[in-house]
Scaffold this active site. Structure first.
Site, PDB file in Angstrom:
ATOM      1  CB  CYS A 139      20.729  26.625  -0.097  1.00 31.11           C
ATOM      2  SG  CYS A 139      21.722  28.118  -0.349  1.00 31.11           S
ATOM      3  CB  CYS A 140      16.602  27.864   3.029  1.00 32.49           C
ATOM      4  SG  CYS A 140      16.032  28.688   1.526  1.00 32.49           S
ATOM      5  CB  CYS A 223      19.103  34.941  -1.429  1.00 29.92           C
ATOM      6  SG  CYS A 223      19.449  34.503   0.289  1.00 29.92           S
ATOM      7  CB  CYS A 226      16.269  32.544  -4.203  1.00 32.74           C
ATOM      8  SG  CYS A 226      17.448  31.170  -4.181  1.00 32.74           S
ATOM      9  CB  CYS A 251      13.538  30.105   3.682  1.00 33.93           C
ATOM     10  SG  CYS A 251      13.166  31.334   4.954  1.00 33.93           S
TER      11      CYS A 251
END
Length: 258
Positions: A139-140, A223, A226, A251
């Site tokens: 995702c990162c 985010c 997170c 990340c």
């Protein structure tokens, strides 16, 4: 403040290709820059790399400080970019707008590739990052790392708000480094040796716009899903990916080669 052009020669004003790190003179230049005061370091960075230089800002307190310091030096004549992952808090957008209004600067916003995001969510779900480190890094990678590569394309140097005190993964951060993961461009961290207290003293003394999540117990902001507020006694990065060990809490934007 020292005469930066005199220190490194008149070519500093004409640089268009960054630093050739294979030369002894360049190594000496980077070593010397690491010893500069914050004002001299910023002057050197712009003399050496402008206009192929930009500040990466995530609208945390360090970003507010850097924007104010640079604005004092150059007015609105500098580049700022941010990565909008699509999962940010409203307070982060509010801070961005407050900074735009105060300093009259343009903020370049880079978004993730929508097709990649759609495919990732379709395969792994909206909250895949909770399932494993691998999923979180995926995702990162899509929401942050790939947009950063686009943001840095064509630059010879970039600036960040990294500080050594922030995390166990950042204790070796230098004021000036070579970013091997992005074409050997120069990475400049003017606040590397600042403490959290110095950051907040500067914010308050100069009445800077800042992210209001800091007032809600968020010393580090990423985010929304997170990031959480930290508890009393926890370190400043405890609220980032709180389900992981401290050693994995990056990340991919600021990895350092050994």
């Amino acid at each position: 403040m020292r005469n930066i052009a005199k220190t490194f020669g008149s070519k500093a004003k004409d640089n268009k290709m960054g630093i050739d790190i294979t030369t002894a003179n360049s190594a000496k230049e980077l070593a010397a820059a690491n010893d500069f005061s914050r004002t001299d370091l910023l002057s050197w960075a712009f003399s050496r790399f402008h206009p192929r230089l930009a500040l990466a800002c995530s609208f945390q307190a360090e970003g507010s400080v850097l924007i104010d310091l640079i604005h004092q030096l150059r007015g609105a004549d500098f580049r700022v970019f941010t990565l909008d992952t699509g999962r940010l808090n409203q307070e982060t957008y509010d801070c961005m707008e407050a900074i735009r209004a105060r300093y009259g600067i343009e903020i370049e916003v880079f978004f993730p590739d929508s097709t990649q995001v759609e495919e990732m969510v379709r395969q792994h779900g909206m909250n895949l990052f909770y399932d494993s480190i691998e999923q979180r890094k995926l995702c990162c990678g899509i929401r942050k790392v790939e947009p950063l590569k686009r943001a840095l394309s064509g630059l010879d140097g970039w600036m960040t708000g990294l500080r050594r005190e922030q995390a166990v993964t950042r204790t070796q951060v230098q004021k000036v480094e070579i970013d091997h993961d992005h074409g050997n461009i120069v990475k400049i961290n003017p606040l590397a040796d600042w403490t959290e207290r110095q950051i907040w003293d500067y914010v308050r003394q100069n009445n800077l716009p800042y992210n209001r999540l800091h007032d809600q117990g968020y010393p580090s902001i990423g985010c929304a899903p997170c990031t959480r507020a930290v508890q009393a006694g926890e370190d400043s990065r405890a609220g980032r990916w709180w389900w992981e060990n401290p050693e994995t809490k990056e990340c991919g934007l600021h990895l350092r080669r050994a």
